[in-house]
Motif scaffolding. Structure first.
Motif, PDB file in Angstrom:
ATOM      1  N   LEU A 139      -2.763 -37.439 -14.598  1.00  0.00           N
ATOM      2  CA  LEU A 139      -3.995 -37.426 -15.193  1.00  0.00           C
ATOM      3  C   LEU A 139      -4.890 -38.294 -14.478  1.00  0.00           C
ATOM      4  CD1 LEU A 139      -2.423 -38.929 -18.597  1.00  0.00           C
ATOM      5  CD2 LEU A 139      -3.315 -36.579 -18.374  1.00  0.00           C
ATOM      6  N   HIS A 140      -4.421 -39.074 -13.572  1.00  0.00           N
ATOM      7  CA  HIS A 140      -5.572 -39.771 -12.746  1.00  0.00           C
ATOM      8  C   HIS A 140      -6.175 -38.630 -11.808  1.00  0.00           C
ATOM      9  CE1 HIS A 140      -6.767 -42.791  -9.546  1.00  0.00           C
ATOM     10  NE2 HIS A 140      -7.769 -42.537 -10.158  1.00  0.00           N
ATOM     11  N   GLY A 141      -5.315 -37.678 -11.424  1.00  0.00           N
ATOM     12  CA  GLY A 141      -5.769 -36.812 -10.363  1.00  0.00           C
ATOM     13  C   GLY A 141      -6.812 -35.725 -11.230  1.00  0.00           C
ATOM     14  N   VAL A 142      -6.449 -35.536 -12.576  1.00  0.00           N
ATOM     15  CA  VAL A 142      -7.477 -34.494 -13.041  1.00  0.00           C
ATOM     16  C   VAL A 142      -8.368 -35.598 -13.709  1.00  0.00           C
ATOM     17  CG1 VAL A 142      -5.589 -32.795 -13.203  1.00  0.00           C
ATOM     18  CG2 VAL A 142      -5.902 -34.591 -15.304  1.00  0.00           C
ATOM     19  N   MET A 143      -8.554 -36.397 -13.438  1.00  0.00           N
ATOM     20  CA  MET A 143      -9.728 -37.253 -14.068  1.00  0.00           C
ATOM     21  C   MET A 143      -9.804 -37.429 -15.352  1.00  0.00           C
ATOM     22  SD  MET A 143     -12.842 -36.065 -11.405  1.00  0.00           S
ATOM     23  CE  MET A 143     -13.290 -34.587 -11.980  1.00  0.00           C
ATOM     24  N   GLU A 144      -8.854 -37.537 -16.104  1.00  0.00           N
ATOM     25  CA  GLU A 144      -8.542 -38.126 -17.531  1.00  0.00           C
ATOM     26  C   GLU A 144      -8.237 -39.457 -17.485  1.00  0.00           C
ATOM     27  OE1 GLU A 144      -8.578 -36.694 -20.698  1.00  0.00           O
ATOM     28  OE2 GLU A 144      -8.969 -34.583 -20.007  1.00  0.00           O
ATOM     29  N   VAL A 155      -7.101 -46.617 -10.971  1.00  0.00           N
ATOM     30  CA  VAL A 155      -7.834 -45.851 -12.069  1.00  0.00           C
ATOM     31  C   VAL A 155      -9.002 -46.559 -12.671  1.00  0.00           C
ATOM     32  CG1 VAL A 155      -7.433 -45.013 -14.240  1.00  0.00           C
ATOM     33  CG2 VAL A 155      -5.638 -44.850 -12.810  1.00  0.00           C
ATOM     34  N   TYR A 156      -8.767 -48.227 -12.771  1.00  0.00           N
ATOM     35  CA  TYR A 156     -10.160 -48.884 -13.057  1.00  0.00           C
ATOM     36  C   TYR A 156     -11.268 -48.380 -12.135  1.00  0.00           C
ATOM     37  CZ  TYR A 156      -8.209 -51.321 -17.093  1.00  0.00           C
ATOM     38  OH  TYR A 156      -7.645 -51.604 -18.149  1.00  0.00           O
ATOM     39  N   GLU A 157     -10.722 -48.537 -10.819  1.00  0.00           N
ATOM     40  CA  GLU A 157     -11.974 -48.439  -9.840  1.00  0.00           C
ATOM     41  C   GLU A 157     -12.731 -47.025 -10.084  1.00  0.00           C
ATOM     42  OE1 GLU A 157     -12.457 -46.631  -5.372  1.00  0.00           O
ATOM     43  OE2 GLU A 157     -10.532 -47.011  -6.001  1.00  0.00           O
ATOM     44  N   SER A 158     -11.748 -45.995 -10.177  1.00  0.00           N
ATOM     45  CA  SER A 158     -12.634 -44.655 -10.616  1.00  0.00           C
ATOM     46  C   SER A 158     -13.213 -44.556 -11.801  1.00  0.00           C
ATOM     47  CB  SER A 158     -11.311 -43.495 -10.698  1.00  0.00           C
ATOM     48  OG  SER A 158     -10.554 -43.486  -9.621  1.00  0.00           O
ATOM     49  N   LYS A 159     -12.906 -45.561 -12.892  1.00  0.00           N
ATOM     50  CA  LYS A 159     -14.028 -45.517 -14.059  1.00  0.00           C
ATOM     51  C   LYS A 159     -14.938 -46.790 -13.745  1.00  0.00           C
ATOM     52  CE  LYS A 159     -12.221 -46.029 -18.043  1.00  0.00           C
ATOM     53  NZ  LYS A 159     -11.420 -46.798 -19.169  1.00  0.00           N
ATOM     54  N   MET A 207     -29.735 -47.203  -4.975  1.00  0.00           N
ATOM     55  CA  MET A 207     -28.898 -46.666  -4.153  1.00  0.00           C
ATOM     56  C   MET A 207     -27.772 -45.786  -4.744  1.00  0.00           C
ATOM     57  SD  MET A 207     -29.319 -47.820  -1.034  1.00  0.00           S
ATOM     58  CE  MET A 207     -27.734 -47.751  -0.141  1.00  0.00           C
ATOM     59  N   PRO A 208     -27.417 -44.652  -4.180  1.00  0.00           N
ATOM     60  CA  PRO A 208     -26.233 -43.892  -4.843  1.00  0.00           C
ATOM     61  C   PRO A 208     -24.955 -44.842  -4.660  1.00  0.00           C
ATOM     62  CG  PRO A 208     -27.067 -43.109  -2.968  1.00  0.00           C
ATOM     63  CD  PRO A 208     -27.921 -44.125  -3.240  1.00  0.00           C
ATOM     64  N   LEU A 209     -24.263 -45.031  -5.835  1.00  0.00           N
ATOM     65  CA  LEU A 209     -22.786 -45.409  -5.684  1.00  0.00           C
ATOM     66  C   LEU A 209     -21.920 -44.373  -5.450  1.00  0.00           C
ATOM     67  CD1 LEU A 209     -23.034 -48.151  -8.796  1.00  0.00           C
ATOM     68  CD2 LEU A 209     -22.665 -48.631  -6.045  1.00  0.00           C
ATOM     69  N   LYS A 210     -20.940 -44.979  -4.929  1.00  0.00           N
ATOM     70  CA  LYS A 210     -19.727 -44.232  -4.481  1.00  0.00           C
ATOM     71  C   LYS A 210     -18.738 -44.321  -5.629  1.00  0.00           C
ATOM     72  CE  LYS A 210     -19.058 -45.929  -0.294  1.00  0.00           C
ATOM     73  NZ  LYS A 210     -18.422 -45.966   0.792  1.00  0.00           N
ATOM     74  N   PHE A 211     -18.821 -43.227  -6.771  1.00  0.00           N
ATOM     75  CA  PHE A 211     -17.521 -43.254  -7.533  1.00  0.00           C
ATOM     76  C   PHE A 211     -16.674 -42.047  -7.054  1.00  0.00           C
ATOM     77  CE2 PHE A 211     -20.961 -44.644 -10.874  1.00  0.00           C
ATOM     78  CZ  PHE A 211     -20.352 -45.864 -10.908  1.00  0.00           C
ATOM     79  N   THR A 212     -15.252 -42.442  -6.739  1.00  0.00           N
ATOM     80  CA  THR A 212     -14.833 -41.476  -6.486  1.00  0.00           C
ATOM     81  C   THR A 212     -13.462 -40.933  -7.279  1.00  0.00           C
ATOM     82  OG1 THR A 212     -13.178 -43.149  -5.429  1.00  0.00           O
ATOM     83  CG2 THR A 212     -14.749 -42.395  -3.793  1.00  0.00           C
ATOM     84  N   ALA A 213     -13.700 -39.507  -7.586  1.00  0.00           N
ATOM     85  CA  ALA A 213     -12.588 -38.987  -7.933  1.00  0.00           C
ATOM     86  C   ALA A 213     -11.280 -38.898  -6.847  1.00  0.00           C
ATOM     87  CB  ALA A 213     -13.032 -37.634  -8.478  1.00  0.00           C
ATOM     88  N   PRO A 214     -10.121 -39.088  -7.296  1.00  0.00           N
ATOM     89  CA  PRO A 214      -9.103 -39.176  -6.394  1.00  0.00           C
ATOM     90  C   PRO A 214      -8.983 -37.961  -5.753  1.00  0.00           C
ATOM     91  CG  PRO A 214      -8.147 -39.441  -8.506  1.00  0.00           C
ATOM     92  CD  PRO A 214      -9.831 -39.166  -8.682  1.00  0.00           C
ATOM     93  N   SER A 215      -8.538 -37.752  -4.459  1.00  0.00           N
ATOM     94  CA  SER A 215      -8.313 -36.460  -3.848  1.00  0.00           C
ATOM     95  C   SER A 215      -6.740 -36.195  -4.235  1.00  0.00           C
ATOM     96  CB  SER A 215      -8.341 -36.740  -2.385  1.00  0.00           C
ATOM     97  OG  SER A 215      -7.312 -37.482  -2.044  1.00  0.00           O
ATOM     98  N   MET A 216      -6.655 -34.900  -4.253  1.00  0.00           N
ATOM     99  CA  MET A 216      -5.163 -34.518  -4.808  1.00  0.00           C
ATOM    100  C   MET A 216      -4.166 -34.964  -3.642  1.00  0.00           C
ATOM    101  SD  MET A 216      -4.732 -32.894  -7.515  1.00  0.00           S
ATOM    102  CE  MET A 216      -6.385 -33.328  -8.498  1.00  0.00           C
TER     103      MET A 216
END
Length: 1602
Positions: A1412-1417, A1453-1457, A1519-1528
């Motif tokens: 789910l983290h991988g599909v950004m849920e 996951v918290y980091e991605s959020k 400044m643009p922040l880096k929000f990273t969607a995890p790579s597969m």
């Protein structure tokens, strides 16, 4: 987590690679003895290292992976430089690569193939040489791909030869196998027998007490199974004697370097006669055709077939201690037989009427019959059954092999010619058409007939997986995936719906082709019509509602003019004469035409594994409401005794006994013969089981006439279809002294266990009866094959060995003694004398009840094997006998209901093994004392201790290492000594003899020159008397039995609980718990004791899941005992009412359920007073209706107390659920499976207090519960074990080839469906995955899932595991939504089977959360990951590395959020655990601290931006922040880690370092002669190795402590 393990493994590797040892000495560390105490976790400061290895069942264990994968490549270079053989052997020797593997010769040919090992790492960019290699491997696998369409029919064809090498070293089940190398003591995975989940899952026996991959894995102590052969000696091949021919002793496979037809393909390391690839096989994959029995070899590869296990029984030397085999390199070459099979497939053209000619790939080994089967299964020719194949106008014989047909070659044209029908052919045709019409209909699976069973995988994968899948999605299309799981799957949900268990499959809404197809009432044709060629008449109603009558004539099918009431056989007008019924129906019904072709398209698209019959029937405990359709074939079958393929067998009923015994007599000298024999045995057993089950049901349902009809119902016996049936009641007070009916009820299962055991020992000339025990409707029926002639004579005359009255009159017979003597060693049975009624001594080699009868066929049969194993004294109080302290403490001995309690075979084996270790230790201690004494008087040692075990060590016993090392060498001396004494040479000094004698006496061996423990099964048998002369012997035997009883309580039960605590054993339901207990030899009657032991264990909370399973098993077993007697009082018409009433009392919250008596429906006007009660049970048939929930639960509690000695604290279902936290749905599943009840698939409300949960309409059926013999495929099993061992050593490639070979052989013996094949496929998939072949992994795992669903059941714990593996491989293949669906399915099944609170659930939730983290849920993902974190903390302790990993996943996951505060909090927790467990400098700790820094930076940056916005409003400079969607890739990496697979890439530099290291070690070793120095040096090196800078090799890391 990964790293602690990794460091751990590296240390193992270095240990294994560089063991200090001179090149000539025999193996100094017996595989039996652990190097250090069994706790041996390698780093003491890291207790978690062991624990973090818990969860995974069948990982590729990483014993020597690091080294060996590298070694492979390096040695080849070394060896190509060192051309002289001696150098070669020493190199191998020092590294622990034993020359016995045949490496030497193979390595001499390395120029031919440099591709000896392929690391997972370099699969991406492999040099050309490797590519061929990998392709050859793929080809090998493809030949096993059963992508066939004709599977179902293949099982009945005749056998062909299969050539494959005979695994000789593997053939003694315990042989150490010279191939396993000197240093690789730890590789004894292959010593445990397969129980469906044991070896195959590496879960049971395999797991070792030590940490992952320590040397102690040589000791599967937990297994209670035989360890590697105690008496086996592994001899290194002396340097001078290695022939240039690669002599692979472990397989008896000889390949001359010169005869390799293609230099590459056959020079595979240790390939053990793998089926060599060829283009044809690649094509075979495409052709819809099963090739189970084919092993292809290019010409010129000679296969040596050794004598194998079966002969080894004959030539067993006395020196072989207690049934263990020795590996003796010398024996390998004799009486070998060379079988060269040249076999290349070719293509023929098939020309059938009405369609274009097509090509078909065939093999010379096939029979013409098989081409028939393929045509009957192909979409365009499936409607033909009555045809012949002709070549140039000559009809081919159905049973001829293709290679025997003249003129048949590549490109030949075979014509399909329609033949005239006979009555039999017409019936077969109608039956076949009916099968085609029903091919997608699941009703047979729900009804449990014809070996059909359910499979739901395709519902979740939406069709096929892999390339043939309908959606070839790539990772880019993530947006369209709907990831929301159903509400009831979410963590914390309390509802457990039942309907989701069997989702509606779209294919099941069947396309209706006809309304009715049935036999006409005008059958059979009258004489005058017979003479016109009429064979039979059919009646059809088409979908358009047209009623037609059809005549089947010799020329085909046509419409006649008959109606339902008028017979007019004249052809209708037009009559459409068609040779096939389908063609006729196509003409008269357009709907039929359209739907039939659509149906066939769908049918051939299904995976073959969804349609093949299983070997034994699997029943489903739930089924949807199905409408009952008209079916002529079903109706006909119900009233004829058709079993299997009766109407295809001349002579109708089968003589089961003859078939069972003849198959045992088949020759078994070489591999093809053994395969043929095992296959025949397996086939007959599965047919016999089906027939016996059907007969037993007929007997209980009252459809069979008794052979003694005048006697009381309980005493009746029946014969049906050449099978003898008797009921489990105590007839004629036979078991009066043993517990009456209760004893009569358990005797059949004990007898069956005896039959299993004697069958497994397989002594030539000794015969057992086919035996099946069936529990049905509360009765136990024993079905047995009939000894020829037994019915004509009185029992007294026939029995020439044993006793018919429990030991009053006893007779013996020399031939029986001779035959039984052969079984006495493997079964540990002692030959003994008893007194008969005339006070004469009679010698026996079994228990007195065991009877020997010579049948009219001259065969020696043994029957009544119920006391094959010694009695269990814990449940057999004997006057005046004092039990050991351990037993008394636990409250034993306890009076049981019957006196037939015996120990399990697993326990006997474990006990003997335990004693063997004790024996070795005692002898070693005494030898060392002697040695110490001698050294004081400085006399040289006489029994040849080698110089390195010199005086230096033994004088300082206080130095820990010295002691260990010394006892090891001491043990080796004991071994040598025991062997020399046993071989009776006069060279041994009396003092050493005495050492052995003392040790033998101390452990209770029956011989004083060698270790040999046996039991006398007649001890404590009521009525058996022993002569005075053997008084002392009997005393010893009594003591031995007491010790065994104590051993069960003091070792086996604690061992089981410890394994559960380590999570090496992970039961999920009652069946898997029972299996875990049985593997350790613990009977189910100890269940209460096991639960009590758990409650007293310190880590009680971590055993919550086991406690819960134990309690629910205890409750359902007690309920089953009550249900059994309850049902006996119910007549057939009241069955559904009675069962629903029982379930209401058992599970419903409704306080006073009322039973509906069957009389309500049909009240007969005249009450017939004279009706004699023929019912088997009590006179009062309505007694069952008065049961109340209070009464039932009271009975359950007292049953639990009496039988299991456990006090339940609950008075009704609600209390039980509350007190023990049980789910009612789980209890319902358990009781249904145990009693054979099938209920309607709907939502049940258990907690409604206003109406009962079940009505009689909810009870759909009651099935039999069947126990039978499971014949084994021994050769295949040895290949499988060697493959597992290879994999454990890190030779993935060779392991893969061996396992592929095992798969071939399993398919040969079992057909396509079997539990063991399932395990094979699972391991193959895992290997494919590790070696980077994701799509192959997916295809193999898909088969494993389908097979597990079909053979074990759709919600069996094993199936749940398979679903999880499949999801991982789907994810790796970028099929994300499929992966999620599969994980959701697994979670649902687990909730149903157990509930949420299970250690395996943590793994499952981590998997779901990561995907789910991988599909950004993210929010969903957090719910699952946080649940996993909570469960891990509970079961592994909050300080475990597993929990640290869990914290890290949540933090990601918290980091991605962008919720950095929470992320920081979790990562800090993880960091603290790593720091405490692994220390500051460990790689993991460093990684974690890096990540903490990164999170802090991100948090600061975010805060700055927010402040900026507050200050400057909307015109802030952001400044643009880096929000990273995890790579597969990163998600996949984490998935691999939690699932226990870890890849560590190796650079060229690392390889160089490793090589240098190896050379340095060798020089060191030569320069140092004293063991003490080497050890010190070793320690230093190990410490250095343990540092993170260590060069790392590719390790498939394991999470099971394998």
């Amino acid at each position: 987590m990964g790293n602690s393990l990794f460091a751990n493994c590296c240390r193992q590797v270095t240990d294994l690679l560089f063991q200090p040892r001179s090149s000539g000495s025999p193996d100094e560390r017996s595989p039996l003895l652990p190097k250090s105490p069994t706790s041996c976790t390698v780093f003491s400061e890291m207790p978690e290292a062991a624990q973090c290895a818990g969860l995974y069942p069948d990982i590729i264990p990483s014993e020597a992976v690091t080294g060996n994968l590298q070694k492979g490549t390096k040695y080849i270079q070394d060896l190509s430089e060192t051309k002289d053989k001696e150098g070669m052997v020493t190199v191998c020797d020092k590294s622990g690569l034993s020359p016995g593997i045949g490496t030497v010769g193979l390595l001499q040919r390395t120029e031919a193939s440099h591709a000896v090992t392929v690391l997972p790492a370099d699969l991406g960019d492999r040099p050309a040489g490797l590519v061929d290699h990998a392709q050859s491997l793929e080809a090998c696998q493809s030949c096993v791909k059963l992508e066939d369409r004709g599977l179902a029919h293949r099982s009945c064809r005749r056998e062909e030869h299969v050539a494959a090498a005979d695994s000789d070293a593997g053939s003694g089940a315990h042989s150490t196998g010279q191939g396993h190398g000197e240093g690789q003591a730890a590789v004894h995975l292959d010593t445990t027998p397969v129980a469906p989940d044991s070896v195959l899952e590496c879960r049971g026996p395999v797991s070792s007490p030590g940490s992952p991959g320590t040397l102690s894995s040589a000791l599967p102590a937990s297994a209670g199974k035989t360890l590697p052969a105690p008496s086996a000696v592994v001899l290194p091949v002396p340097p001078g004697e290695v022939s240039p021919k690669a002599r692979d002793t472990s397989a008896g496979f000889v390949t001359e370097p010169t005869t390799c037809p293609s230099r590459r393909s056959s020079c595979r390391l240790g390939s053990q006669a793998q089926v060599l690839p060829s283009k044809q096989q690649q094509q075979k994959k495409k052709r819809g055709k099963k090739k189970l029995l084919l092993s292809e070899h290019p010409s010129g590869v000679a296969l040596m077939n050794g004598s194998g296990l079966h002969d080894s029984l004959k030539g067993e030397k006395d020196a072989r201690q207690n049934g263990h085999e020795e590996a003796d390199p010398g024996e390998d070459g004799n009486d070998q037989e060379v079988i060269v099979i040249q076999d290349t497939g070719f293509t023929v053209k098939i020309c059938a009427p009405g369609i274009e000619p097509f090509s078909l790939q065939v093999s010379p080994q096939e029979m013409v019959q098989e081409i028939h089967q393929v045509l009957m299964d192909r979409e365009d020719t499936c409607h033909r059954t009555c045809f012949s194949l002709q070549l140039d106008g000559n009809v081919l014989d159905n049973f001829a092999e293709l290679k025997t047909i003249e003129g048949l070659q590549e490109g030949s044209l075979l014509k399909v010619v329609e033949e005239p029908y006979t009555v039999r052919e017409a019936r077969i045709h109608v039956r076949h058409i009916r099968d085609l019409l029903k091919s997608l209909d699941p009703s047979d699976a729900f009804n449990g007939v014809d070996c059909n069973s359910l499979s739901f995988l395709s519902v979740f994968t939406e069709g096929d997986l892999g390339d043939s899948g309908k959606r070839k999605k790539k990772g880019t299309e993530m947006e369209q995936i709907d990831c929301t799981p159903p509400e009831h799957i979410l963590p914390g949900s309390k509802e457990r719906p039942l309907c989701a268990l069997q989702p509606q499959n779209r294919d099941w809404k069947p396309l209706q082709c006809l309304k009715v197809l049935t036999m006409s009432g005008w059958n059979p044709p009258p004489g005058n019509r017979k003479m016109h060629g009429d064979l039979m008449y059919l009646y059809v109603i088409t979908v358009e509602d047209r009623h037609v009558s059809i005549t089947a004539s010799t020329r085909g099918f046509y419409l006649n003019q008959s109606t339902a009431y008028n017979f007019n056989p004249k052809p209708a007008n037009p009559s459409f004469l068609s040779h096939s019924l389908v063609e006729l129906l196509n003409q008269i019904s357009p709907t039929f035409k359209k739907n039939f072709s659509a149906l066939q398209k769908k049918r051939v698209q299904r995976h073959p594994f969804e349609r093949i019959a299983t070997p034994f029937q699997v029943y489903s405990w739930t089924a949807p409401q199905a409408e009952h359709a008209m079916d002529c074939v079903r109706a006909e079958d119900a009233y004829t005794s058709r079993l299997g393929y009766e109407e295809h067998i001349p002579g109708q009923t089968r003589d089961w006994n003859e078939e069972l015994q003849t198959t045992r007599e088949l020759p078994r000298k070489n591999l093809p013969e053994r395969l043929l024999r095992e296959r025949a045995i397996f086939k007959v057993h599965s047919d016999f089981t089906a027939a016996a089950t059907r007969g037993a049901m007929a007997v209980i349902d009252g459809n069979v006439m008794a052979i003694n009809p005048s006697e009381e119902t309980k005493m009746q016996m029946f014969i049906w279809n050449n099978i003898f049936f008797s009921l489990g009641f105590d007839v004629r007070d036979h078991y009066k002294d043993f517990g009456g009916d209760v004893a009569a009820y358990v005797a059949p299962t004990n007898d069956l266990n005896g039959v299993r055991t004697y069958n497994a020992v397989d002594v030539e000339g000794l015969y057992t009866l086919g035996t099946v025990v069936v529990d049905y409707r509360g009765y136990r029926v024993t079905a047995q094959s009939i000894i020829p002639g037994i019915l004509e004579r009185e029992q007294e005359q026939s029995v020439i060995y044993g006793s018919i009255d429990f030991g009053k009159t006893v007779v013996s017979h020399p031939k029986y003694l001779e035959l039984l003597e052969k079984t006495s060693r493997p079964l540990k049975i002692q030959k003994h004398k008893v007194l008969n009624d005339k006070n004469e001594e009679v010698e026996l080699c079994s228990s007195v009840e065991c009877k020997g009868i010579i049948g009219n066929d001259g065969r020696h049969y043994i029957l009544d094997l119920l006391r094959t194993f010694p009695p269990d004294l814990n449940f057999l109080p004997v006057e005046g006998e004092e039990m050991p302290e351990e037993c008394k403490k636990m409250g034993f001995p306890k009076q049981h209901r019957h006196k037939l309690c015996c120990l399990r075979q697993e326990l006997v084996d474990a006990f003997v093994e335990h004693r063997y270790l004790l024996f070795m230790k005692l002898a070693a201690l005494q030898l060392m004392q002697q040695k110490a004494n001698k050294q004081e008087s400085s006399i040289a040692l006489e029994n040849g201790a080698s110089p390195e075990n010199g005086a230096a060590d033994s004088k300082r016993p206080e130095s820990e290492d010295g002691k260990i090392d010394d006892s090891v060498t001491g043990l080796d001396q004991v071994k040598e000594l025991a062997e020399t004494i046993a071989s009776d040479e006069g060279t041994v000094d009396p003092k050493s003899r005495e050492v052995i004698r003392n040790a033998c006496k101390a452990v209770g061996s029956i011989s004083d020159t060698s270790f040999d423990i046996r039991f006398n099964p007649d001890i404590f048998s009521p009525g058996v008397r022993f002569p005075e002369s053997s008084k002392e012997e009997v005393q010893d035997q009594k003591q031995l039995l007491k010790d065994a009883a104590a051993f069960l309580l003091s070792c086996q039960i604690p061992g089981l609980v410890k394994d559960c605590l380590d999570h090496t054993v992970l039961p999920m339901d009652g069946a898997t718990l029972a299996e875990a207990m049985h593997q350790r030899g613990i009977n189910m009657r100890y269940l209460g004791k096991v639960i009590n032991f758990i409650t007293k264990t310190p880590g009680r909370a971590q055993l919550d899941h086991i406690f819960k399973i134990g309690i629910s098993e205890l409750i359902t077993r007690s309920a089953k005992h009550i249900f059994k007697t309850y049902l006996q009082g119910v007549e057939l018409s009241g069955l559904s009412a009675a069962i629903s009433h029982f379930l209401n009392c058992f599970l419903s919250s409704f306080p006073n359920p009322i039973a509906h008596l069957p009389a309500d429906e049909l009240v007969s006007k005249k009450k017939n007073k004279k009706r004699k009660n023929r019912n088997l049970g009590n006179a009062d048939n309505t007694a069952w209706a008065s049961m109340t929930p209070q009464e039932l639960w009271k009975n359950i509690c007292s049953e639990a107390k009496n039988y299991f000695d456990f006090s339940l604290e609950c008075e009704n279902a609600d209390q039980a659920a509350e007190v023990y936290n049980l789910q009612k749905i789980t209890l319902l599943r358990e009781i249904s499976l145990k009693t054979g009840v099938q209920i309607l698939l709907k939502e049940y409300n258990f907690d409604n207090r206003h109406k009962p949960t079940f009505t009689e309409e909810d009870i759909l059926n009651i099935f039999p519960v069947v126990k039978h013999v499971n014949p084994k495929a021994s050769d295949a099993f040895h290949f499988f074990q060697s493959g597992q061992a290879k994999v454990q050593q890190g030779f993935l490639k060779e392991g893969c080839e061996l396992i592929n070979e095992a798969l071939n052989l399993f398919n040969n013996v079992y057909g396509a469906m079997h539990v063991e094949i399932c395990a094979c496929l699972r391991l193959l998939a895992r290997l494919n995955y590790i070696m980077g072949d994701y799509s192959e992994a997916l295809s193999n795992q898909q088969k494993a899932v389908l097979m597990s669903e079909r053979v074990l059941g759709i919600e069996h714990p094993n199936t749940i595991q398979e679903y999880m593996h499949l999801a991982l491989y789907c994810f790796a293949n970028s099929q994300l939504s499929t992966a999620l669906n599969l994980l959701y399915r697994a979670r649902y099944l687990m909730l149903l089977v157990f509930g949420e609170d299970h250690p395996e659930m943590a793994l499952l939730d981590n998997n779901i959360g990561l995907v789910l983290h991988g599909v950004m849920e993210y929010d969903l993902s957090l719910r699952f990951l946080e649940n996993a974190l909570a469960i891990s903390s509970k079961y592994h302790g909050s300080k475990s590395l597993k929990v640290a990993l869990s914290h890290h996943l949540v933090a990601r996951v918290y980091e991605s959020k962008a919720e950095f505060r929470s992320a920081l909090q979790h990562e800090k927790e993880g960091y603290t655990i790593y720091k405490n467990q692994l220390g500051e400098h460990h790689e993991k700790t460093k990684e974690s601290s890096e990540y903490l820094k990164y999170l802090t930076q991100q948090a600061v940056a975010l805060q700055r931006t927010m402040n900026e916005i507050y200050k400057n409003g909307s015109n802030a400079n952001i400044m643009p922040l880096k929000f990273t969607a995890p790579s597969m890739a990163s998600v996949l990496e984490q998935l691999n880690i939690i699932n226990g697979i870890l890849f560590i890439p190796l650079s060229q530099k690392d390889l160089e370092n490793l090589k240098a290291e190896v050379q340095r070690r060798q020089q060191l070793q030569e320069s140092m002669k004293s063991g003490e120095q080497v050890e010190a040096e070793d320690k230093a090196v190990e410490e250095k190795e343990a540092e993170p800078s260590m060069p790392s090799a590719a390790i498939p890391l394991t999470q099971s402590s394998a």
